[in-house]
Design an enzyme around this catalytic site. Sequence first.
Site, PDB file in Angstrom:
ATOM      1  N   ASN A 156      62.602  45.572   8.974  1.00  0.00           N
ATOM      2  CA  ASN A 156      61.334  45.538   9.698  1.00  0.00           C
ATOM      3  C   ASN A 156      60.609  44.208   9.472  1.00  0.00           C
ATOM      4  OD1 ASN A 156      61.644  46.892   7.235  1.00  0.00           O
ATOM      5  ND2 ASN A 156      59.537  47.616   7.254  1.00  0.00           N
ATOM      6  N   SER A 202      66.725  41.348  13.577  1.00  0.00           N
ATOM      7  CA  SER A 202      65.279  41.588  13.630  1.00  0.00           C
ATOM      8  C   SER A 202      64.630  40.594  14.586  1.00  0.00           C
ATOM      9  CB  SER A 202      64.653  41.379  12.247  1.00  0.00           C
ATOM     10  OG  SER A 202      65.151  42.293  11.319  1.00  0.00           O
ATOM     11  N   GLU A 221      67.551  42.000  19.614  1.00  0.00           N
ATOM     12  CA  GLU A 221      67.901  43.260  20.274  1.00  0.00           C
ATOM     13  C   GLU A 221      66.866  43.580  21.352  1.00  0.00           C
ATOM     14  OE1 GLU A 221      70.688  45.073  20.114  1.00  0.00           O
ATOM     15  OE2 GLU A 221      69.627  45.912  21.818  1.00  0.00           O
ATOM     16  N   PHE A 222      67.361  44.003  22.518  1.00  0.00           N
ATOM     17  CA  PHE A 222      66.457  44.289  23.636  1.00  0.00           C
ATOM     18  C   PHE A 222      66.399  45.772  23.980  1.00  0.00           C
ATOM     19  CE2 PHE A 222      67.724  39.840  24.193  1.00  0.00           C
ATOM     20  CZ  PHE A 222      66.482  39.240  24.297  1.00  0.00           C
ATOM     21  N   LYS A 230      63.188  36.296  22.597  1.00  0.00           N
ATOM     22  CA  LYS A 230      62.863  37.697  22.278  1.00  0.00           C
ATOM     23  C   LYS A 230      61.350  37.924  22.343  1.00  0.00           C
ATOM     24  CE  LYS A 230      62.817  41.827  20.920  1.00  0.00           C
ATOM     25  NZ  LYS A 230      63.211  42.953  21.731  1.00  0.00           N
ATOM     26  N   CYS A 236      56.742  47.230  18.845  1.00  0.00           N
ATOM     27  CA  CYS A 236      57.095  45.839  19.161  1.00  0.00           C
ATOM     28  C   CYS A 236      56.051  45.044  19.932  1.00  0.00           C
ATOM     29  CB  CYS A 236      58.405  45.825  19.924  1.00  0.00           C
ATOM     30  SG  CYS A 236      59.781  46.408  18.933  1.00  0.00           S
TER      31      CYS A 236
HETATM   32  N1  LIG Z   1      62.281  49.596  17.358  1.00  0.00           N
HETATM   33  C1  LIG Z   1      62.745  48.958  18.406  1.00  0.00           C
HETATM   34  O1  LIG Z   1      62.866  49.510  19.488  1.00  0.00           O
HETATM   35  C2  LIG Z   1      63.143  47.508  18.310  1.00  0.00           C
HETATM   36  C3  LIG Z   1      63.839  46.935  19.388  1.00  0.00           C
HETATM   37  C4  LIG Z   1      64.224  45.596  19.302  1.00  0.00           C
HETATM   38  C5  LIG Z   1      63.942  44.862  18.157  1.00  0.00           C
HETATM   39  N2  LIG Z   1      63.281  45.439  17.118  1.00  0.00           N
HETATM   40  C6  LIG Z   1      63.084  44.650  15.889  1.00  0.00           C
HETATM   41  O2  LIG Z   1      64.106  45.025  14.959  1.00  0.00           O
HETATM   42  C7  LIG Z   1      63.615  44.974  13.608  1.00  0.00           C
HETATM   43  C8  LIG Z   1      63.796  46.322  12.946  1.00  0.00           C
HETATM   44  O3  LIG Z   1      63.013  47.270  13.635  1.00  0.00           O
HETATM   45  P1  LIG Z   1      63.179  48.836  13.392  1.00  0.00           P
HETATM   46  O4  LIG Z   1      62.352  49.504  14.412  1.00  0.00           O
HETATM   47  O5  LIG Z   1      64.627  49.160  13.281  1.00  0.00           O
HETATM   48  O6  LIG Z   1      62.498  48.972  11.944  1.00  0.00           O
HETATM   49  P2  LIG Z   1      62.577  50.226  10.960  1.00  0.00           P
HETATM   50  O7  LIG Z   1      61.363  50.146  10.118  1.00  0.00           O
HETATM   51  O8  LIG Z   1      62.879  51.465  11.719  1.00  0.00           O
HETATM   52  O9  LIG Z   1      63.868  49.919  10.058  1.00  0.00           O
HETATM   53  C9  LIG Z   1      63.938  48.873   9.139  1.00  0.00           C
HETATM   54  C10 LIG Z   1      64.690  49.383   7.910  1.00  0.00           C
HETATM   55  O10 LIG Z   1      64.952  48.275   7.031  1.00  0.00           O
HETATM   56  C11 LIG Z   1      64.926  48.771   5.700  1.00  0.00           C
HETATM   57  N3  LIG Z   1      64.763  47.648   4.782  1.00  0.00           N
HETATM   58  C12 LIG Z   1      63.698  46.813   4.640  1.00  0.00           C
HETATM   59  N4  LIG Z   1      63.965  45.888   3.710  1.00  0.00           N
HETATM   60  C13 LIG Z   1      65.206  46.136   3.234  1.00  0.00           C
HETATM   61  C14 LIG Z   1      66.032  45.515   2.266  1.00  0.00           C
HETATM   62  N5  LIG Z   1      65.621  44.421   1.603  1.00  0.00           N
HETATM   63  N6  LIG Z   1      67.245  46.040   2.018  1.00  0.00           N
HETATM   64  C15 LIG Z   1      67.673  47.127   2.692  1.00  0.00           C
HETATM   65  N7  LIG Z   1      66.946  47.760   3.627  1.00  0.00           N
HETATM   66  C16 LIG Z   1      65.718  47.265   3.897  1.00  0.00           C
HETATM   67  C17 LIG Z   1      63.770  49.738   5.703  1.00  0.00           C
HETATM   68  O11 LIG Z   1      63.878  50.651   4.617  1.00  0.00           O
HETATM   69  C18 LIG Z   1      63.926  50.409   7.075  1.00  0.00           C
HETATM   70  O12 LIG Z   1      64.659  51.614   6.998  1.00  0.00           O
HETATM   71  C19 LIG Z   1      62.174  44.506  13.722  1.00  0.00           C
HETATM   72  O13 LIG Z   1      62.140  43.101  13.574  1.00  0.00           O
HETATM   73  C20 LIG Z   1      61.789  44.886  15.144  1.00  0.00           C
HETATM   74  O14 LIG Z   1      60.776  44.046  15.662  1.00  0.00           O
HETATM   75  C21 LIG Z   1      62.900  46.747  17.168  1.00  0.00           C
HETATM   76  O1  LIG Z   2      55.301  50.553  33.226  1.00  0.00           O
HETATM   77  C1  LIG Z   2      55.140  50.783  32.032  1.00  0.00           C
HETATM   78  C2  LIG Z   2      56.166  50.593  31.073  1.00  0.00           C
HETATM   79  C3  LIG Z   2      55.891  50.855  29.740  1.00  0.00           C
HETATM   80  N1  LIG Z   2      54.672  51.314  29.356  1.00  0.00           N
HETATM   81  C4  LIG Z   2      54.406  51.588  27.929  1.00  0.00           C
HETATM   82  O2  LIG Z   2      54.788  50.446  27.177  1.00  0.00           O
HETATM   83  C5  LIG Z   2      55.215  50.842  25.878  1.00  0.00           C
HETATM   84  C6  LIG Z   2      56.574  50.233  25.554  1.00  0.00           C
HETATM   85  O3  LIG Z   2      57.559  50.834  26.353  1.00  0.00           O
HETATM   86  P1  LIG Z   2      59.072  50.334  26.375  1.00  0.00           P
HETATM   87  O4  LIG Z   2      59.088  48.863  26.563  1.00  0.00           O
HETATM   88  O5  LIG Z   2      59.785  51.149  27.358  1.00  0.00           O
HETATM   89  O6  LIG Z   2      59.587  50.772  24.931  1.00  0.00           O
HETATM   90  P2  LIG Z   2      59.950  49.973  23.598  1.00  0.00           P
HETATM   91  O7  LIG Z   2      60.925  50.816  22.876  1.00  0.00           O
HETATM   92  O8  LIG Z   2      58.711  49.552  22.912  1.00  0.00           O
HETATM   93  O9  LIG Z   2      60.759  48.672  24.092  1.00  0.00           O
HETATM   94  C7  LIG Z   2      60.191  47.374  24.161  1.00  0.00           C
HETATM   95  O10 LIG Z   2      60.190  46.768  22.882  1.00  0.00           O
HETATM   96  C8  LIG Z   2      61.499  46.666  22.292  1.00  0.00           C
HETATM   97  C9  LIG Z   2      61.290  46.120  20.908  1.00  0.00           C
HETATM   98  O11 LIG Z   2      61.213  44.757  20.867  1.00  0.00           O
HETATM   99  C10 LIG Z   2      62.372  45.795  23.178  1.00  0.00           C
HETATM  100  O12 LIG Z   2      63.661  45.665  22.593  1.00  0.00           O
HETATM  101  C11 LIG Z   2      62.464  46.397  24.571  1.00  0.00           C
HETATM  102  O13 LIG Z   2      63.234  45.543  25.412  1.00  0.00           O
HETATM  103  C12 LIG Z   2      61.053  46.558  25.123  1.00  0.00           C
HETATM  104  O14 LIG Z   2      61.099  47.225  26.388  1.00  0.00           O
HETATM  105  C13 LIG Z   2      55.228  52.377  25.878  1.00  0.00           C
HETATM  106  O15 LIG Z   2      54.046  52.856  25.262  1.00  0.00           O
HETATM  107  C14 LIG Z   2      55.233  52.723  27.356  1.00  0.00           C
HETATM  108  O16 LIG Z   2      54.664  53.972  27.621  1.00  0.00           O
HETATM  109  C15 LIG Z   2      53.666  51.517  30.290  1.00  0.00           C
HETATM  110  O17 LIG Z   2      52.571  51.933  29.943  1.00  0.00           O
HETATM  111  N2  LIG Z   2      53.940  51.251  31.598  1.00  0.00           N
END
Ligand SMILES: NC(=O)c1ccc[n+]([C@@H]2O[C@H](COP(=O)([O-])OP(=O)(O)OC[C@H]3O[C@@H](n4cnc5c(N)ncnc54)[C@H](O)[C@@H]3O)[C@@H](O)[C@H]2O)c1
Ligand SMILES: O=c1ccn([C@@H]2O[C@H](COP(=O)(O)OP(=O)(O)O[C@H]3O[C@H](CO)[C@@H](O)[C@H](O)[C@H]3O)[C@@H](O)[C@H]2O)c(=O)[nH]1
Length: 465
Positions: free
Chosen positions: A93, A133, A163-164, A222, A278
């Site tokens: 994270n 990340s 990651e998207f 990103k 995010c």
């Molecule tokens: N959640 C999403 O949809 C999403 C999508 C795209 C990108 N990202 C990015 O990906 C990254 C991770 O997001 P996430 O939602 O998976 O976070 P998360 O909090 O769900 O998971 C992160 C994990 O990393 C572990 N961790 C932290 N430090 C550690 C260490 N030193 N050794 C081992 N484990 C450790 C934590 O315990 C936790 O379980 C962030 O940078 C976020 O912005 C998230």
């Molecule tokens: O027309 C829209 C589309 C989305 N949302 C809101 O926007 C937020 C984010 O939605 P969404 O983008 O679908 O979900 P995330 O899982 O947050 O995904 C975003 O954030 C991720 C973390 O970086 C990226 O990887 C993804 O590409 C990006 O879509 C949510 O509260 C949705 O309800 C709206 O209100 N209106």
Amino acid sequence: MTKITNICCIGAGYVGGPTMSVIAQKCPDIKVTVVDLNEARIAAWNDPDTANIPIYEPGLDKVVAEARGRNLFFSTDVDEAIDEAEMIFISVNTPTKTYGSGKGMAADLKYIELCARQIARVAKTDKIVVEKSTLPVRTAEAVKNILQNTGNNVNYQILSNPEFLAEGTAVEDLHSPDRVLIGGDTTEEGQAAIQALVDIYTRWVPRDRVLTTNLWSSELSKLTANAFLAQRVSSINSLSELCEHTGADVSEVARAIGTDSRIGPKFLKSSVGFGGSCFQKDILNLVYIARSYGLREVADYWEQVIIMNDHQKRRFANKIVKTLYNTVSSKKIAFLGWAFKKDTNDTRESAAIYVADDLLNEQAGIAVYDPKVAETKIYDDLDYLNTRPSDANKQLLTVYTDPYEVCKDAHAIAILTEWDEFKDYDWQRIYDNMKKPAFVFDGRSLLNVDKLKEIGFKVYTIGRE
Ligand SMILES: NC(=O)c1ccc[n+]([C@@H]2O[C@H](COP(=O)([O-])OP(=O)(O)OC[C@H]3O[C@@H](n4cnc5c(N)ncnc54)[C@H](O)[C@@H]3O)[C@@H](O)[C@H]2O)c1
Ligand SMILES: O=c1ccn([C@@H]2O[C@H](COP(=O)(O)OP(=O)(O)O[C@H]3O[C@H](CO)[C@@H](O)[C@H](O)[C@H]3O)[C@@H](O)[C@H]2O)c(=O)[nH]1
């Protein structure tokens, strides 16, 4: 560069878990080990019943069931996994800093740095380190510095592979991504490392969807992608308020502009405000980076996206108070939905938390039902805001497990998440059991307004007069 046969991923969260599960599913000859310090999370990933894995994502249980124990492993032994792997993904994270310089804006990179230091300490053979990340542009420079100056003379290549995936559609997004982005050094070794990762993704992603760039373009793309997506939501939300004053209907406006192929129809759904872990974090980070380069206009431009989103959440709460005759004190307001969007149990930055907090300040009695979010999570979310003592949150807010019970005797219902099941409820039955006049505040434009009005509800939908 030899073919990769052993991958490790540090961080078994919403990104590390699903991405690695899909890599393992698609590449049965590669051993994939996902490690985390959080023992409970790893235990849940290892639960024999895949219904209990820690992240709810449609289809993920099946992917895990297929690969786990074959070539997909979840473990807390971080050192061992680093030691064995040729390629190490960092998927920890990167929250907004809550202390010191950059507090409330910059990304907190302490977990990234800890990973880099741990890799430097443990690695004895050459490694490709992949930033999964979301990171500020030029983070790879710091990671490289730590690895090269504190390591055991091991050769490292750093790649950026943001990651998207969106939550709720993670498996679909991973199986069939619009694109995969890989940034790396322009040197021969850098290009070889990029190729090693390209070779993994092209096992199931068409080659023309795998984009390669330099490190900094990849890191910045990103943040830019999220800023653009969030900006669309704030743009349509800003117009939803104007619609409410003019008789225009925001969903009609969205359809009208979305059919212009240059604008496109996606991400134009007006809502109670975007949430998720995010968007806000990444835009704040972008704003912080722009300010740190002295780019005031750039920073202010993007900050407006957040300002508009905060306004949208607040104005929804205000609308409820105003409509309920300027007081919600001791009135039961039923929340349908707490997750930041449908099909996920994630509540990070969910609009529901902030709307609830505003209404609790008005002494409302809030009743919450969400099909996937646990009661403890809801209280944790509110307590985290630190607005009032935890006991007060427990006293004022009740969590229900039955949608009809949550609405019973309520003065108003607020739709905070667009769960499909809400559409199919017996709304006549709900109406019959509510206080009258019975109000619905639809923060997601989910329900059929005409049908509700016919039953007798007073309905407010975002972006409609
Ligand atoms: N959640 C999403 O949809 C999403 C999508 C795209 C990108 N990202 C990015 O990906 C990254 C991770 O997001 P996430 O939602 O998976 O976070 P998360 O909090 O769900 O998971 C992160 C994990 O990393 C572990 N961790 C932290 N430090 C550690 C260490 N030193 N050794 C081992 N484990 C450790 C934590 O315990 C936790 O379980 C962030 O940078 C976020 O912005 C998230
Ligand atoms: O027309 C829209 C589309 C989305 N949302 C809101 O926007 C937020 C984010 O939605 P969404 O983008 O679908 O979900 P995330 O899982 O947050 O995904 C975003 O954030 C991720 C973390 O970086 C990226 O990887 C993804 O590409 C990006 O879509 C949510 O509260 C949705 O309800 C709206 O209100 N209106």
